[in-house]
Design a protein around this motif. Sequence first.
Motif, mmCIF file in Angstrom:
data_model
loop_
_atom_site.group_PDB
_atom_site.id
_atom_site.type_symbol
_atom_site.label_atom_id
_atom_site.label_comp_id
_atom_site.label_asym_id
_atom_site.label_seq_id
_atom_site.Cartn_x
_atom_site.Cartn_y
_atom_site.Cartn_z
ATOM 1 N N CYS A 77 -13.669 -6.064 2.251
ATOM 2 C CA CYS A 77 -14.158 -4.704 2.471
ATOM 3 C C CYS A 77 -13.171 -3.898 3.316
ATOM 4 O O CYS A 77 -12.852 -2.753 2.990
ATOM 5 C CB CYS A 77 -15.525 -4.750 3.157
ATOM 6 N N CYS A 81 -10.839 -0.614 2.129
ATOM 7 C CA CYS A 81 -10.875 0.644 2.874
ATOM 8 C C CYS A 81 -9.483 1.074 3.316
ATOM 9 O O CYS A 81 -9.122 2.254 3.239
ATOM 10 C CB CYS A 81 -11.795 0.517 4.090
ATOM 11 N N ARG A 85 -7.265 4.440 2.093
ATOM 12 C CA ARG A 85 -6.701 5.462 2.968
ATOM 13 C C ARG A 85 -5.168 5.465 2.939
ATOM 14 O O ARG A 85 -4.552 6.490 3.226
ATOM 15 C CB ARG A 85 -7.176 5.255 4.408
#
Length: 633
Positions: A77, A81, A85
């Motif tokens: 996870c 993420c 980004r």
Amino acid sequence: MFKSAPADSGITRAAASVPSKMSKTQNSSEVDLTQERKVTRIGDWVAPAPSSKLGEYQRMADDDEAREPGLRGALQCVGSCVVGRIPMLGWLPQYDVRNDFFYDFIGGATIALICLVQTLAHAAIATTKVIQGPYCAFVPPFVYAVLGTSPHASISSGAIAAILIADQLQYFHDEEERTELASLLALISGGMLVAMGLCRAAYAVRFLSQSLISGFVTGGSVLILVGQLKNLLGLEKMRHAIGVIDQVRAIYEALPETRVIGLCLGLSMIMVLQVMMWLKKYTVAQLKSQGPHPSWMKPAKIVSEMKELVLVGISIAFAIFTCNGDEPILPVVGTIPPGLPPFQVPWRLPAAKSMLETHFRLQEFFMGGFLVALTSFLTTYATSKKQALQHGYQIDASQEMFALGMAGTCGSFFGSFTPSGSLSRTSLAGEVGVRTQMSGLMKIVVVGTSLKFLTPVLYYLPKATLAAIILRSTWQLVDFKTPKTLWSSWRPYHQGGMRRDFVVWWIAFVLTVFLGVLWGIGAAVFVSVAMIVHDAAMPRTVTLGRIESLGNIWRDVEVWSEGRTFPGVLTVEFRGPLSFASADWFMEELERKKFLEAKRGNKVHVVVLSFGSVHDLDKTAIEMFRDLLTVWR
């Protein structure tokens, strides 16, 4: 609330739109479809209750909860993420050096050379030092290559962003002050974009309609055309002017000082630019047709695409060969500091410190920074989205907003003003074969080398040539076709007319020209939002009649005069959301229509409400119906 059909109605499990992977039921005949079925806004199936005969269900592979539990799942996870980004961490490990590097390097170098000249012109539009333009092509492209999702977006300076920057800087007379404040503005607008990107607020640009953008850009183009007459005419001693009327007056007062040689050079360069544009149009059309093509066709197309670079070379050579000793005979750019941009904290620059201490135009500066942020993102995203559709990939609007904001924020510490994308450069990236964001990294190599070694040559660049490049490119932004098209559709909004857009266009254009960009965009956005609120609070309520010639369908009798109505019956359709904002309006319209029918001698005994166009109901509307029924009984 909807009910599903009974089990004996012939509906199979496949017809119930339940994915096969979501159930472990072995016998579909045991499925009880008589239970109440929930409906949501994003889908018509929800997980069954624990007591349901469907038993447990298996989640899809892309479900958030399908990840492995424990530490490994948590790391997955976090990793997703981080890659979301910083997209570079996703494409760089898979980068194909053998197949992609050559195209990215050649494409990046070509765009960098064009960008180097265009940024000089954009700095002139922004009324800052010309070196600040190339600074926009150094750090911001690198940051965007790391964080952006579009391989074709060309991030540096942009004409539309430069218009907004010049509007905010027009109240400061000194060029050094304007240059320092432009970096502060880049920090403000970049920070706003970063915050909006993190909050996934890319939808904010939807309040800038096409008519608004066209009117503002056309008005800003008029400001640029007037402002660049100073450089075209060589009026070095012209006083500083604020506003288009004051600028025209100042130019008229300084006309006796016109430098004829510079004016002739500028007009000649405009003609050369026009010929280059015709050549590009001709070669592109010929190369798209079936061959064979002459051997000179492709080189001519490349030269026409690099027309600004050709003009700079010709004009610099002219300025050098016509020097009177060591002094040029026409106004030139002058000394440009060589080397890479130094690191400077924007708010510690003298002009920025003075603004923060005195608060002179500080509030307007922040409001202007917000508009610069929205407009620069809108132009960048629109051009990138077009290339994404053409080449078959997707870009993330919120991540693009975050990446552009970080590019502006980081660039502000290295002397840059607000960066944005460019339609011409982004389109060219697809034509020259750019494949990944690596081309942005190649761009900083070429720009950095040019800043290090080529700035002494730019000393002899005539200002008239920069003005010619700006005037010819800006003329393409002038859009009077849009208001002409809107005028041809001058009809009420509910009849498919575009009267509203016409009004918004002229508000944006006139206020931008005479009061400035901030007033032009602000007033046009206010009017646009007011129209949206008006539509939400006062949707149209129409009387329906039956059109027998079209199979007994029901249509608005105001538009379809042949619609048949029936004595004592009023059929009404409410076209919009029925909520707290429009409930009272609905009651007023209903009573008004009943009164009009009674006035015509048709006393209403039955009211039929068509709610096919009502897509939302709230508590206020429901209570309004209860009160209405109580009164009618």
